[in-house]
Design a protein around this motif. Structure first.
Motif, PDB file in Angstrom:
ATOM      1  N   TRP A 234      52.713  45.292  41.036  1.00 29.96           N
ATOM      2  CA  TRP A 234      52.029  45.503  39.763  1.00 29.96           C
ATOM      3  C   TRP A 234      50.720  46.241  40.021  1.00 29.96           C
ATOM      4  N   GLN A 235      50.323  47.022  39.034  1.00 26.84           N
ATOM      5  CA  GLN A 235      48.982  47.592  38.979  1.00 26.84           C
ATOM      6  C   GLN A 235      48.330  47.027  37.726  1.00 26.84           C
ATOM      7  N   LEU A 236      47.071  46.675  37.825  1.00 25.63           N
ATOM      8  CA  LEU A 236      46.332  46.130  36.690  1.00 25.63           C
ATOM      9  C   LEU A 236      44.993  46.842  36.563  1.00 25.63           C
ATOM     10  N   ILE A 237      44.479  46.843  35.348  1.00 24.56           N
ATOM     11  CA  ILE A 237      43.127  47.332  35.096  1.00 24.56           C
ATOM     12  C   ILE A 237      42.397  46.280  34.270  1.00 24.56           C
ATOM     13  N   LYS A 238      41.096  46.297  34.390  1.00 24.10           N
ATOM     14  CA  LYS A 238      40.272  45.356  33.622  1.00 24.10           C
ATOM     15  C   LYS A 238      39.586  46.138  32.507  1.00 24.10           C
ATOM     16  N   ILE A 239      39.926  45.780  31.274  1.00 19.90           N
ATOM     17  CA  ILE A 239      39.374  46.443  30.100  1.00 19.90           C
ATOM     18  C   ILE A 239      38.628  45.398  29.271  1.00 19.90           C
ATOM     19  N   ASN A 240      37.367  45.683  28.993  1.00 16.67           N
ATOM     20  CA  ASN A 240      36.548  44.765  28.193  1.00 16.67           C
ATOM     21  C   ASN A 240      36.644  43.331  28.712  1.00 16.67           C
ATOM     22  N   GLY A 241      36.620  43.196  30.040  1.00 15.16           N
ATOM     23  CA  GLY A 241      36.613  41.884  30.658  1.00 15.16           C
ATOM     24  C   GLY A 241      37.970  41.200  30.777  1.00 15.16           C
ATOM     25  N   LYS A 242      39.063  41.879  30.411  1.00 22.05           N
ATOM     26  CA  LYS A 242      40.403  41.282  30.462  1.00 22.05           C
ATOM     27  C   LYS A 242      41.316  42.117  31.362  1.00 22.05           C
ATOM     28  N   TRP A 243      42.035  41.454  32.247  1.00 19.53           N
ATOM     29  CA  TRP A 243      43.009  42.119  33.099  1.00 19.53           C
ATOM     30  C   TRP A 243      44.277  42.401  32.306  1.00 19.53           C
ATOM     31  N   LYS A 244      44.822  43.617  32.461  1.00 18.10           N
ATOM     32  CA  LYS A 244      46.057  44.029  31.790  1.00 18.10           C
ATOM     33  C   LYS A 244      46.981  44.724  32.800  1.00 18.10           C
TER      34      LYS A 244
ATOM     35  N   ILE B 175      52.489  35.942  47.206  1.00 16.80           N
ATOM     36  CA  ILE B 175      51.637  36.774  46.338  1.00 16.80           C
ATOM     37  C   ILE B 175      50.439  37.304  47.127  1.00 16.80           C
ATOM     38  N   ILE B 176      50.216  38.612  47.024  1.00 17.09           N
ATOM     39  CA  ILE B 176      49.043  39.242  47.635  1.00 17.09           C
ATOM     40  C   ILE B 176      48.325  40.033  46.549  1.00 17.09           C
ATOM     41  N   ILE B 177      47.042  39.754  46.381  1.00 13.80           N
ATOM     42  CA  ILE B 177      46.224  40.439  45.376  1.00 13.80           C
ATOM     43  C   ILE B 177      45.139  41.228  46.090  1.00 13.80           C
ATOM     44  N   GLN B 178      45.004  42.495  45.713  1.00 18.06           N
ATOM     45  CA  GLN B 178      43.893  43.309  46.185  1.00 18.06           C
ATOM     46  C   GLN B 178      43.196  43.862  44.953  1.00 18.06           C
ATOM     47  N   ASN B 179      41.884  43.726  44.920  1.00 20.27           N
ATOM     48  CA  ASN B 179      41.175  44.194  43.732  1.00 20.27           C
ATOM     49  C   ASN B 179      39.726  44.517  44.026  1.00 20.27           C
ATOM     50  N   ASP B 180      39.183  45.350  43.142  1.00 19.15           N
ATOM     51  CA  ASP B 180      37.735  45.465  43.043  1.00 19.15           C
ATOM     52  C   ASP B 180      37.406  44.923  41.656  1.00 19.15           C
ATOM     53  N   ASP B 181      36.331  45.352  41.057  1.00 19.95           N
ATOM     54  CA  ASP B 181      35.966  44.717  39.787  1.00 19.95           C
ATOM     55  C   ASP B 181      36.720  45.256  38.576  1.00 19.95           C
ATOM     56  N   VAL B 182      37.467  46.384  38.685  1.00 18.72           N
ATOM     57  CA  VAL B 182      38.161  46.922  37.515  1.00 18.72           C
ATOM     58  C   VAL B 182      39.612  47.342  37.748  1.00 18.72           C
ATOM     59  N   ILE B 183      40.057  47.414  38.994  1.00 20.57           N
ATOM     60  CA  ILE B 183      41.461  47.724  39.268  1.00 20.57           C
ATOM     61  C   ILE B 183      42.008  46.706  40.258  1.00 20.57           C
ATOM     62  N   ALA B 184      43.340  46.505  40.191  1.00 17.60           N
ATOM     63  CA  ALA B 184      43.959  45.552  41.111  1.00 17.60           C
ATOM     64  C   ALA B 184      45.409  45.934  41.349  1.00 17.60           C
ATOM     65  N   SER B 185      45.903  45.517  42.501  1.00 21.41           N
ATOM     66  CA  SER B 185      47.328  45.615  42.779  1.00 21.41           C
ATOM     67  C   SER B 185      47.797  44.236  43.221  1.00 21.41           C
ATOM     68  N   VAL B 186      49.012  43.906  42.818  1.00 22.20           N
ATOM     69  CA  VAL B 186      49.598  42.617  43.167  1.00 22.20           C
ATOM     70  C   VAL B 186      50.987  42.897  43.726  1.00 22.20           C
ATOM     71  N   THR B 187      51.295  42.324  44.862  1.00 21.74           N
ATOM     72  CA  THR B 187      52.633  42.425  45.430  1.00 21.74           C
ATOM     73  C   THR B 187      53.159  41.018  45.674  1.00 21.74           C
ATOM     74  N   PHE B 188      54.462  40.871  45.510  1.00 19.67           N
ATOM     75  CA  PHE B 188      55.065  39.560  45.738  1.00 19.67           C
ATOM     76  C   PHE B 188      56.572  39.698  45.837  1.00 19.67           C
ATOM     77  N   ASP B 189      57.198  38.665  46.383  1.00 21.41           N
ATOM     78  CA  ASP B 189      58.648  38.542  46.343  1.00 21.41           C
ATOM     79  C   ASP B 189      58.981  37.822  45.047  1.00 21.41           C
ATOM     80  N   TYR B 190      60.061  38.253  44.397  1.00 21.29           N
ATOM     81  CA  TYR B 190      60.458  37.599  43.162  1.00 21.29           C
ATOM     82  C   TYR B 190      61.929  37.207  43.247  1.00 21.29           C
TER      83      TYR B 190
END
Length: 165
Positions: free
Chosen positions: A138-148, A107-122
């Motif tokens: 995966w791409q994620l965003i942080k909305i109202n303090g919660k990652w989605k 698992i590799i996570i790259q993020n700042d305070d509101v966006i993130a990308s996650v890569t991994f083998d599954y």
């Protein structure tokens, strides 16, 4: 000299605060990864659905070339080497199946305070047998303090043709 020391200490303090926030965010993202895996194993659609952005979520898979060639040998009329879907249709298929499990590694996570990308083998398992494996993004965003999760993109190598070594 005093001003230079004050500026340096402020800079160090800001970097330390940012590093702490990044580590906190990465831990929260690891919790999402764990909740994703556990909700599949437990057939928990409520938890699973809560992990995703409620607007449009990309869900795209591409079958790797070697596996696609084997699929074409078996059924030459197959025209697509990809499929699109939704997270809700995925969890519905899990609810209707027997025992399922997905495992993540590297698992590799790259993020700042509101966006993130996650890569991994599954690897995906059904009834204790690996059915497919590959890489997932995966791409994620942080909305109202919660990652989605906003995007899931993954490759598929079919285990019956090409077992994971």
């Amino acid at each position: 000299m005093k001003t230079a020391i004050t500026i340096l200490l402020s800079f160090i303090s800001l970097n330390f605060t940012f590093a702490q926030q990044t580590l906190k965010d990465q831990e929260e993202i690891h919790q999402i990864l764990n909740a994703f895996m556990q909700s599949i194993a437990k057939k928990d659609s409520i938890t699973f659905n809560s992990l995703f952005f409620k607007e449009t979520v990309n869900w795209i898979s591409v079958i790797k070339e070697k596996s696609q060639a084997k699929r074409l040998e078996a059924k030459p009329t197959i025209t697509k080497n990809y499929f699109t879907g939704t997270y809700s249709s995925f969890i519905q298929s899990i609810l209707q199946s027997k025992k399922s499990e997905e495992k993540f590694e590297k698992i590799i996570i790259q993020n700042d305070d509101v966006i993130a990308s996650v890569t991994f083998d599954y690897s995906f398992w059904s009834e204790d047998s690996m059915t497919n494996w590959g890489e997932e993004y995966w791409q994620l965003i942080k909305i109202n303090g919660k990652w989605k999760i906003t995007s899931v993109l993954f490759s598929i190598e079919i285990s019956k043709y090409y077992p994971k070594s």
